[in-house]
Design an enzyme around this catalytic site. Sequence first.
Site, PDB file in Angstrom:
ATOM      1  N   ASP A   1      -8.082  -7.173  -4.369  1.00  0.00           N
ATOM      2  CA  ASP A   1      -7.765  -5.822  -3.915  1.00  0.00           C
ATOM      3  C   ASP A   1      -8.431  -4.820  -4.858  1.00  0.00           C
ATOM      4  O   ASP A   1      -8.047  -4.694  -6.014  1.00  0.00           O
ATOM      5  CB  ASP A   1      -6.250  -5.640  -3.919  1.00  0.00           C
ATOM      6  CG  ASP A   1      -5.810  -4.295  -3.354  1.00  0.00           C
ATOM      7  OD1 ASP A   1      -6.667  -3.428  -3.072  1.00  0.00           O
ATOM      8  OD2 ASP A   1      -4.591  -4.099  -3.190  1.00  0.00           O
TER       9      ASP A   1
ATOM     10  N   SER B   1       0.843  -1.195   0.000  1.00  0.00           N
ATOM     11  CA  SER B   1       0.000   0.000   0.000  1.00  0.00           C
ATOM     12  C   SER B   1       0.884   1.254   0.000  1.00  0.00           C
ATOM     13  O   SER B   1       1.764   1.357  -0.852  1.00  0.00           O
ATOM     14  CB  SER B   1      -0.933  -0.058   1.216  1.00  0.00           C
ATOM     15  OG  SER B   1      -2.013   0.820   1.052  1.00  0.00           O
TER      16      SER B   1
ATOM     17  N   HIS C   1      -7.659  -5.643  -0.101  1.00  0.00           N
ATOM     18  CA  HIS C   1      -6.404  -4.896  -0.020  1.00  0.00           C
ATOM     19  C   HIS C   1      -5.515  -5.372   1.131  1.00  0.00           C
ATOM     20  O   HIS C   1      -4.301  -5.455   0.992  1.00  0.00           O
ATOM     21  CB  HIS C   1      -6.739  -3.412   0.149  1.00  0.00           C
ATOM     22  CG  HIS C   1      -5.542  -2.523   0.229  1.00  0.00           C
ATOM     23  ND1 HIS C   1      -4.637  -2.402  -0.802  1.00  0.00           N
ATOM     24  CD2 HIS C   1      -5.079  -1.722   1.229  1.00  0.00           C
ATOM     25  CE1 HIS C   1      -3.685  -1.551  -0.454  1.00  0.00           C
ATOM     26  NE2 HIS C   1      -3.925  -1.140   0.773  1.00  0.00           N
TER      27      HIS C   1
END
Lengths: 400, 400
Positions: B347, B166, B380
């Site tokens: 995700d 991320s 995610h």
Amino acid sequence: MNDAALDEFEAAHAEPGEVGVVVPQDYVSDEPFTFDCGRTIPGFTIRYETYGRLNATGTNAILVCHALSGDHHCAGIHHLTDRKVGWWNNIIGPGKALDTNHYFVACANVIGGCQGSTGPLSTDPETGRPYGINFPIVTINDMVRAQERWLRALGVTQLHAAMGGSMGGMQVLQFGITFPGFVKRMIAMATTARESAQAIAFNEVGRQAILQDPDWADGNYATGGGPKVGLAIARMMAHITYLSDASMARKFGRRTVAERPRSGAAAATVPTAGATDTESHAFDAQFEVESYLRYQGKSFINRFDANSYLYITRALDQFDLAAGSDSLEAAFAPLEARSLVVGFTSDWLFTPEQNRAIAMALLRAGKNASYAELTTDLGHDSFLLESPQLYDLVRDFLTS
Amino acid sequence: MNDAALDEFEAAHAEPGEVGVVVPQDYVSDEPFTFDCGRTIPGFTIRYETYGRLNATGTNAILVCHALSGDHHCAGIHHLTDRKVGWWNNIIGPGKALDTNHYFVACANVIGGCQGSTGPLSTDPETGRPYGINFPIVTINDMVRAQERWLRALGVTQLHAAMGGSMGGMQVLQFGITFPGFVKRMIAMATTARESAQAIAFNEVGRQAILQDPDWADGNYATGGGPKVGLAIARMMAHITYLSDASMARKFGRRTVAERPRSGAAAATVPTAGATDTESHAFDAQFEVESYLRYQGKSFINRFDANSYLYITRALDQFDLAAGSDSLEAAFAPLEARSLVVGFTSDWLFTPEQNRAIAMALLRAGKNASYAELTTDLGHDSFLLESPQLYDLVRDFLTS
């Protein structure tokens, strides 16, 4: 339109293919209404609009059901200078898919709503003050039962079709189950037979934004006041779920509102939902998508009641057609209508899979049903947008 | 761990395969630091943790970069009775994929953060009060440049690898570009080379929830105070984007918190982010997913600073590796590291497509890069979760 003079005026001024100027009507029921939750109110008002004329046998009506933030104004304009047409104007009108030369199209603000139908904003006859959160909990089935009473009063004996997207689609499916003999055709789009955990989650964040806004005041805010910040936040977030990643990329991408100095020198102004270009704070709207969302939030608070938002999102969350049955297919058993279910490939709120599942359950239940999946990258809102493909589907189904 | 006595204590008490008790350290730089926005601060502090030992040549270090809401505590425990391990404990430790018997693993709270590194909570030497929103605007590149200074001070001469998911992945990519000779391997997971319109939109709603909370007070709230409601709302919403529809369906489905009367009789209690089961209001948490999200919001406000949230989400939004170049491939030109990019099928915040695009651009730029796409339905957050497949990928890449 019941007023002959108005009809003439309208006919004279309407553009070809447009329903023209419409005047919302009120249906007032003086009979008690008992909600699914068990509470009873002495009567209710339904604000509605109709387009076209009901035939002598009362069998050419098409009910249009609105979504969470929609209302009864789905076609035409309210004044000759009105530049904003009803929310489904592209599909309703003379010669359009919902051809008002043939059909009597009717749309009502749902019970629990805030656009004229009885809801949390209405006066509680027991207290003389607005119901607020003392309004009974509303279900999709309550919305449907109130509309059935109103349609009967209009003289509708059987619906040629009930049609709607999103929450409107839920109402359509519920209508077919609760009043099987009354509904001849159902068109449900971009909808679901039950709210998913993710959809409940988004609704819950919106509700928390409202409930925790100090201006919510336990739901006892003055009419016109209330938790504007919380409601705007709820709307901004929900709006993202109505679009798609792809459509947002195309519509906004990473375009900035303007080329601004990005010095980080913090100005003292407090950004608001309606932040303007004169501000230069780092947390002002910098990207176009931010500015767009702020506008969406700001315009919503001028037309929607926060308590209604709480009630209607709760109705969505509680919606689970199969809940009282062994399966969705079993829930559909009483249904007599033939059905068209339409999913949109880029809809991630009520996915194609969820829509397909409805059609599959209808077929397993031995019903006449078909499923169409339209390829679009416009997300959940696809059902509201220009689509000759959708128009053709609907037109053909209505004449089937 | 620089303290020999502590090392002994730790070695004696550590479980096999666990780094055991760790003590966060502070690096203080007295050299001025100039942010990308042009503003300069006289120095900064970086709070960090390390696991394993740096070798004599300073070449066995692995930098772990944290995500938006993460911090420097990525492995081990802080006290012997600590039941909560660091956020990436499953991958860091003796014999694990980031094997602390071989590697010196280091993780720092980013500049602009709120867990000990210099950020909006820190005292502005010019005013003697917290910076608040007078803190300079922070970019991903600022985070990287501050970390490079800290790593040099630790004696790291070259990173064996930089790794993160991320926002951590953004830092990894930026590190490889800004300090090409310093980074030998990059592992970027569940990330993007530029924030999409949809991701910006979600961040913006979170920021608005904070900025419009009256307790934000132009960012000048007392330490420990601040816009708790707004921050909780922001976190609740963001948390939905870290999961997936499928994982939420499996984890929560439509399960209710308890069988409650759904009479709609409204109680007077105001629901809060920490609503308990004793309340019976219709807008209390009814479904487990609501209760879970409220808990997420509530626990976040106890560990995160709202102004930091504003700054870090802005850094995410501004992140666009290709912005100063003709293309992403051109932006990668200076890079010397070999790269592993990992996407996760479910995700939807930083999609597999976005991760694949990074690897493709690296390959087009003539770099040594590979892409792996792991099938998961956990969304995610997949990169943070138990995954033998991921461990094998990382282990093999680190020894390549």
